[in-house]
Design an enzyme around this catalytic site. Structure first.
Site, PDB file in Angstrom:
ATOM      1  N   LYS A 288      -0.612   1.040  -1.849  1.00  0.00           N
ATOM      2  CA  LYS A 288       0.634   1.716  -1.495  1.00  0.00           C
ATOM      3  C   LYS A 288       1.421   0.829  -0.543  1.00  0.00           C
ATOM      4  CE  LYS A 288       2.287   6.160   0.291  1.00  0.00           C
ATOM      5  NZ  LYS A 288       1.874   7.455   0.912  1.00  0.00           N
TER       6      LYS A 288
ATOM      7  N   HIS B  31       4.333   1.697   0.994  1.00  0.00           N
ATOM      8  CA  HIS B  31       5.202   2.431   1.909  1.00  0.00           C
ATOM      9  C   HIS B  31       4.365   3.468   2.659  1.00  0.00           C
ATOM     10  CE1 HIS B  31       5.012   4.866  -1.766  1.00  0.00           C
ATOM     11  NE2 HIS B  31       5.225   5.915  -0.985  1.00  0.00           N
TER      12      HIS B  31
END
Length: 215
Positions: free
Chosen positions: A102, A104
């Site tokens: 991921k 963010h």
């Protein structure tokens, strides 16, 4: 076979998680049985599965500080087992990984509690051992210590060599592997049900074990 193991296999049969017939495994082998823990897919069956994991873990007296569930099946297994352990008075954190990093928010591949201390890996089965290798790598990279692996069923069949996938993990990493049930338990169950429709699978199971099984 203990009543505990027998109850688990009967439960797996009732849920159609354990099936007998003709199946092709991921390794391309023609198998007379198939076990798919992904079919424990409702609240009641997942709760009962977590009870079995918890009993197997506690009975084998593995020392651990937290649980880790490798994506994807291990995620729900770790969460459910952590909840059932808490009901037994053993409240431990759990974590799991994403398949994709991921980029963010909190970022990274790990979700849940920080990996620290002795980490017990929870998964459904060990096939090629890939999931365990990736889990061990993540745990060590975080500075934690792999404590063992808990699985639902040990198929007790050869991996790439003469050892089973479970034996390869035990040899390579020196980790204990706890299985709720194994292939020998499955044979005992079939023998105990020779008066039922399951009797027809005794000989195919014996032939499969002779060809692919390990001692």
């Amino acid at each position: 076979m203990s009543q505990f193991r027998q109850d688990f296999l009967q439960f797996a049969l009732q849920q159609n998680v354990l099936k007998f017939g003709e199946f092709t495994t991921k390794a391309g082998r023609q198998s007379p049985y198939f076990f798919n823990a992904g079919l424990f897919n409702d609240g009641a069956s997942t709760l009962q599965l977590a009870r079995f994991y918890t009993q197997a873990i506690l009975e084998n007296k593995i020392e651990f500080d937290m649980l880790f569930g490798p994506a994807y099946k291990g995620i729900i297994l770790a969460a459910a087992t952590a909840m059932m352990l808490a009901e037994k008075g053993v409240n431990v954190p759990f974590a799991y990984n994403r398949k994709e990093t991921k980029d963010h928010g909190e970022g990274g591949t790990l979700v849940g509690a920080p990996l620290q201390g002795r980490v017990l890996i929870i998964d459904d089965v060990i096939s090629a051992g890939t999931s365990v290798r990736e889990s061990v790598k993540l745990i060590k990279q975080a500075g934690a210590t792999p404590a063992g692996v808990a699985i639902a069923l040990d198929r007790m069949e050869k991996g790439t060599g003469e050892l089973s996938a479970v034996q390869e993990v035990q040899q390579q990493y020196g980790l204990p592997v706890v299985a709720i049930a194994n292939l020998l338990d499955l044979f005992i169950m079939l023998e105990q049900n020779r008066s039922t429709d399951l009797a027809q699978f005794v000989e195919p199971m014996q032939a499969y074990r002779t060809k692919y099984g390990v001692i």
